[in-house]
Scaffold this motif. Structure first.
Motif, PDB file in Angstrom:
ATOM      1  N   UNK A 232       0.849  -1.187   0.000  1.00 29.91           N
ATOM      2  CA  UNK A 232       0.000   0.000   0.000  1.00 29.91           C
ATOM      3  C   UNK A 232       0.886   1.239   0.000  1.00 29.91           C
ATOM      4  N   UNK A 233       0.775   2.039  -1.043  1.00 25.01           N
ATOM      5  CA  UNK A 233       1.524   3.285  -1.116  1.00 25.01           C
ATOM      6  C   UNK A 233       0.656   4.397  -0.548  1.00 25.01           C
ATOM      7  N   UNK A 234       1.170   5.158   0.397  1.00 25.66           N
ATOM      8  CA  UNK A 234       0.371   6.240   0.994  1.00 25.66           C
ATOM      9  C   UNK A 234       0.239   7.413   0.032  1.00 25.66           C
ATOM     10  N   UNK A 235      -0.690   8.318   0.273  1.00 24.06           N
ATOM     11  CA  UNK A 235      -0.778   9.521  -0.560  1.00 24.06           C
ATOM     12  C   UNK A 235       0.559  10.264  -0.563  1.00 24.06           C
ATOM     13  N   UNK A 236       0.953  10.764  -1.709  1.00 25.16           N
ATOM     14  CA  UNK A 236       2.248  11.431  -1.822  1.00 25.16           C
ATOM     15  C   UNK A 236       2.273  12.341  -3.035  1.00 25.16           C
ATOM     16  N   UNK A 237       3.233  13.272  -3.023  1.00 22.70           N
ATOM     17  CA  UNK A 237       3.522  14.075  -4.212  1.00 22.70           C
ATOM     18  C   UNK A 237       4.645  13.411  -4.986  1.00 22.70           C
ATOM     19  N   UNK A 238       4.570  13.501  -6.290  1.00 21.77           N
ATOM     20  CA  UNK A 238       5.551  12.822  -7.137  1.00 21.77           C
ATOM     21  C   UNK A 238       6.070  13.746  -8.232  1.00 21.77           C
ATOM     22  N   UNK A 267      14.580  19.604  -4.650  1.00 18.46           N
ATOM     23  CA  UNK A 267      13.737  18.463  -4.298  1.00 18.46           C
ATOM     24  C   UNK A 267      14.546  17.415  -3.543  1.00 18.46           C
ATOM     25  N   UNK A 268      13.876  16.744  -2.624  1.00 20.04           N
ATOM     26  CA  UNK A 268      14.493  15.643  -1.881  1.00 20.04           C
ATOM     27  C   UNK A 268      13.538  14.452  -1.874  1.00 20.04           C
ATOM     28  N   UNK A 269      14.112  13.292  -1.734  1.00 17.86           N
ATOM     29  CA  UNK A 269      13.286  12.093  -1.664  1.00 17.86           C
ATOM     30  C   UNK A 269      12.493  12.097  -0.365  1.00 17.86           C
ATOM     31  N   UNK A 270      11.229  11.767  -0.481  1.00 19.12           N
ATOM     32  CA  UNK A 270      10.354  11.747   0.682  1.00 19.12           C
ATOM     33  C   UNK A 270      10.205  10.333   1.234  1.00 19.12           C
ATOM     34  N   UNK A 295       7.586   7.543 -11.514  1.00 19.17           N
ATOM     35  CA  UNK A 295       7.126   8.407 -10.416  1.00 19.17           C
ATOM     36  C   UNK A 295       8.131   8.348  -9.268  1.00 19.17           C
ATOM     37  N   UNK A 296       8.632   9.520  -8.897  1.00 22.79           N
ATOM     38  CA  UNK A 296       9.583   9.651  -7.784  1.00 22.79           C
ATOM     39  C   UNK A 296       8.911  10.458  -6.680  1.00 22.79           C
ATOM     40  N   UNK A 297       8.666   9.848  -5.508  1.00 22.95           N
ATOM     41  CA  UNK A 297       7.995  10.584  -4.428  1.00 22.95           C
ATOM     42  C   UNK A 297       8.948  11.581  -3.775  1.00 22.95           C
ATOM     43  N   UNK A 298       8.513  12.829  -3.668  1.00 27.03           N
ATOM     44  CA  UNK A 298       9.394  13.899  -3.251  1.00 27.03           C
ATOM     45  C   UNK A 298       8.765  14.807  -2.209  1.00 27.03           C
ATOM     46  N   UNK A 299       9.629  15.547  -1.559  1.00 28.32           N
ATOM     47  CA  UNK A 299       9.194  16.666  -0.739  1.00 28.32           C
ATOM     48  C   UNK A 299      10.034  17.853  -1.143  1.00 28.32           C
TER      49      UNK A 299
END
Length: 301
Positions: A232-238, A267-270, A295-299
């Motif tokens: 299960x992948x949580x909600x995230x920005x990509x 950008x950094x990896x989240x 898709x790369x999840x980021x913050x």
């Protein structure tokens, strides 16, 4: 001689002299171009200035040496790669990898070290569009995926075997979305240099459907003893990138993302994963016109 061939020759020269004093002026003279024209040409082909490429390659190899040789001091390794002092070496680490030599050695990085591998001729065709087009930033909700979970060290053929297992078992996944939506999810453990990278070859499940009974789940991980675990992948920005071409060449696009694009941004990896989605533009693993989505999840700091 084409521009790409000229720059590849310059890169070969850099790689052969990575531990020697090396100036961009020397490179331009070896290539037979003025300094200004050489820098413009190098950056146009690779997305990096020649000075930045040299610095990134030296720091990347130094990071690998830190991981391989725990008995060697940071000072000795920094001297190997032509850094005059440890303070300069540490500043370069923070600027290019957003981490420190100590954290690399401790393998306690919250981010994947963004190392740059040597650029090869097969990489450049996949970099042309990325050098001029910014990736799309999107937000996605929770994603439920189910399929075989494998760990890859050197034998990448097991990825194909995992896909075959999924396709042969697809009818046993009643909660899958229809038409099927396929993903390849990659996990990066802290010690991935030693233990390899784990992959889930999966189809997407209906978000509103009950999860399979008798299974337990954790965010970002599947059930270890199941042939078809659910992740299960949580909600995230990509950051969403596109890869065009055969699936076997997707490593060139990842090399650009981690080695060129991300280190030059804020950008950094989240989270410690990434995934590929095979949508309507995907025409098969060997089709040169296939388009897959990365898709790369980021913050954003």
């Amino acid at each position: 001689m084409t521009n790409c061939k000229l720059i590849l020759q310059a890169i070969e020269y850099i790689e052969s002299n990575l531990k020697q004093p090396l100036s961009v002026l020397t490179l331009s003279r070896v290539s037979g171009y003025s300094l200004y024209h050489f820098i413009r040409l190098f950056q146009g082909v690779t997305g990096l200035t020649p000075g930045d490429y040299i610095a990134r390659r030296r720091i990347s190899e130094a990071a690998r040496e830190i991981l391989r040789s725990s008995w060697r001091t940071f000072q000795d390794i920094s001297l190997d790669y032509s850094f005059n002092d440890y303070e300069t070496f540490t500043r370069a680490f923070k600027r290019l990898l957003h981490t420190t030599p100590t954290r690399i050695r401790q393998k306690s990085n919250p981010d994947i070290p963004m190392l740059l591998h040597p650029i090869q001729s097969r990489d450049l065709p996949h970099w042309t569009g990325h050098n001029t087009a910014a990736p799309e930033i999107i937000a996605l909700g929770e994603i439920r995926l189910q399929g075989p979970f494998i760990t890859v060290n050197n034998d990448h053929s097991i990825i194909g075997a995992a896909w075959e297992q999924l396709f042969s078992s697809i009818s046993s996944i009643p909660e899958r979305k229809l038409p099927e939506r396929y993903y390849q999810l990659g996990y990066w453990p802290d010690n991935y240099e030693d233990s390899g990278i784990s992959f889930l070859c999966a189809c997407e499940l209906n978000a509103s459907s009950p999860l399979p009974s008798g299974t337990t789940f954790r965010a970002n991980r599947g059930q270890a003893d199941s042939n078809l675990p659910v992740h299960i992948l949580p909600p995230a920005r990509y950051l969403k990138f596109l890869h065009k071409g055969p699936s076997a060449e997707v490593s060139a696009t990842y090399k650009y993302i981690y080695g060129v694009f991300l280190p030059g941004t804020d950008y950094r990896l989240n989270l410690t994963y990434e995934f590929e989605y095979y949508g309507a533009g995907y025409l098969g693993p060997d089709n040169p016109d296939s388009v897959s989505e990365i898709y790369i999840p980021l913050t954003l700091l």
